[in-house]
Motif scaffolding. Structure first.
Motif, PDB file in Angstrom:
ATOM      1  N   ASN A 199       0.849  -1.233   0.148  1.00  0.00           N
ATOM      2  CA  ASN A 199       0.049   0.110  -0.155  1.00  0.00           C
ATOM      3  C   ASN A 199       0.797   1.256  -0.140  1.00  0.00           C
ATOM      4  N   LYS A 200       2.073   1.264   1.086  1.00  0.00           N
ATOM      5  CA  LYS A 200       2.903   2.402   0.544  1.00  0.00           C
ATOM      6  C   LYS A 200       3.528   2.594  -0.593  1.00  0.00           C
ATOM      7  N   LEU A 201       3.969   1.439  -1.234  1.00  0.00           N
ATOM      8  CA  LEU A 201       4.679   1.504  -2.391  1.00  0.00           C
ATOM      9  C   LEU A 201       3.464   2.061  -3.467  1.00  0.00           C
ATOM     10  N   VAL A 202       2.329   1.648  -3.437  1.00  0.00           N
ATOM     11  CA  VAL A 202       1.405   2.434  -4.544  1.00  0.00           C
ATOM     12  C   VAL A 202       1.049   3.663  -4.207  1.00  0.00           C
ATOM     13  N   SER A 203       0.897   4.015  -2.957  1.00  0.00           N
ATOM     14  CA  SER A 203       0.904   5.436  -2.682  1.00  0.00           C
ATOM     15  C   SER A 203       1.966   6.445  -3.005  1.00  0.00           C
ATOM     16  N   ALA A 204       3.207   5.756  -2.678  1.00  0.00           N
ATOM     17  CA  ALA A 204       4.291   6.521  -3.220  1.00  0.00           C
ATOM     18  C   ALA A 204       4.333   6.700  -4.834  1.00  0.00           C
ATOM     19  N   TYR A 205       4.068   5.611  -5.637  1.00  0.00           N
ATOM     20  CA  TYR A 205       3.870   5.460  -7.029  1.00  0.00           C
ATOM     21  C   TYR A 205       2.888   6.728  -7.359  1.00  0.00           C
ATOM     22  N   HIS A 206       1.717   6.708  -6.708  1.00  0.00           N
ATOM     23  CA  HIS A 206       0.599   7.748  -7.118  1.00  0.00           C
ATOM     24  C   HIS A 206       1.302   9.411  -7.088  1.00  0.00           C
ATOM     25  N   ASP A 207       1.872   9.298  -5.873  1.00  0.00           N
ATOM     26  CA  ASP A 207       2.378  10.651  -5.285  1.00  0.00           C
ATOM     27  C   ASP A 207       3.492  11.184  -6.406  1.00  0.00           C
ATOM     28  N   ILE A 208       4.387  10.194  -7.112  1.00  0.00           N
ATOM     29  CA  ILE A 208       5.466  10.456  -7.931  1.00  0.00           C
ATOM     30  C   ILE A 208       4.534  10.754  -9.296  1.00  0.00           C
ATOM     31  N   MET A 209       3.769   9.969  -9.426  1.00  0.00           N
ATOM     32  CA  MET A 209       2.870  10.173 -10.935  1.00  0.00           C
ATOM     33  C   MET A 209       1.933  11.530 -10.995  1.00  0.00           C
TER      34      MET A 209
END
Length: 121
Positions: free
Chosen positions: A107-117
């Motif tokens: 979940n943290k990785l997905v959240s970080a990915y969305h923040d970067i995108m």
């Protein structure tokens, strides 16, 4: 001599343990990985850590814990006298905790990915 409820010998024992742990850590680090002392005094690059390998190892470990838990549950259900209920429950809780940890990391990785995108360039 006591200092505020802590015996001086206890403090010395703790300091000795910390020094021993530090010495073990220093001896465990290879010279090439420490970045100093290469050939002819040249500094060498530290060993690279691969995120994909670390993630795969973590997922393999979670899989192993879950498989072990299932096997213990099957053995207990079949009436194996060597397997106790407490062992089964503890292994099931370990498997559950490791799985929940994996889900939270995902979940943290997905959240970080969305923040970067969503960052504007």
């Amino acid at each position: 001599m006591k200092l505020g409820g802590i015996d001086n010998s206890q403090i010395n024992a703790m300091v000795a343990q910390l020094k021993a742990a530090a010495a073990r850590m220093e001896s465990a680090v290879p010279i090439a990985a420490s970045g100093v002392g290469g050939i002819n005094g040249e500094a060498t690059a530290p060993a690279k850590l691969d995120f994909a390998d670390a993630l795969k190892a973590s997922l393999d470990q979670v899989n192993t814990v879950q498989t072990t838990s299932q096997e213990l549950g099957k053995k207990f259900a079949l009436g194996d006298d060597k397997v106790s209920l407490s062992d089964v429950m503890i292994s099931m809780q370990k498997a559950n905790i490791s799985f929940q940890t994996t889900v939270q990391v995902r979940n943290k990785l997905v959240s970080a990915y969305h923040d970067i995108m969503n960052m504007q360039i």
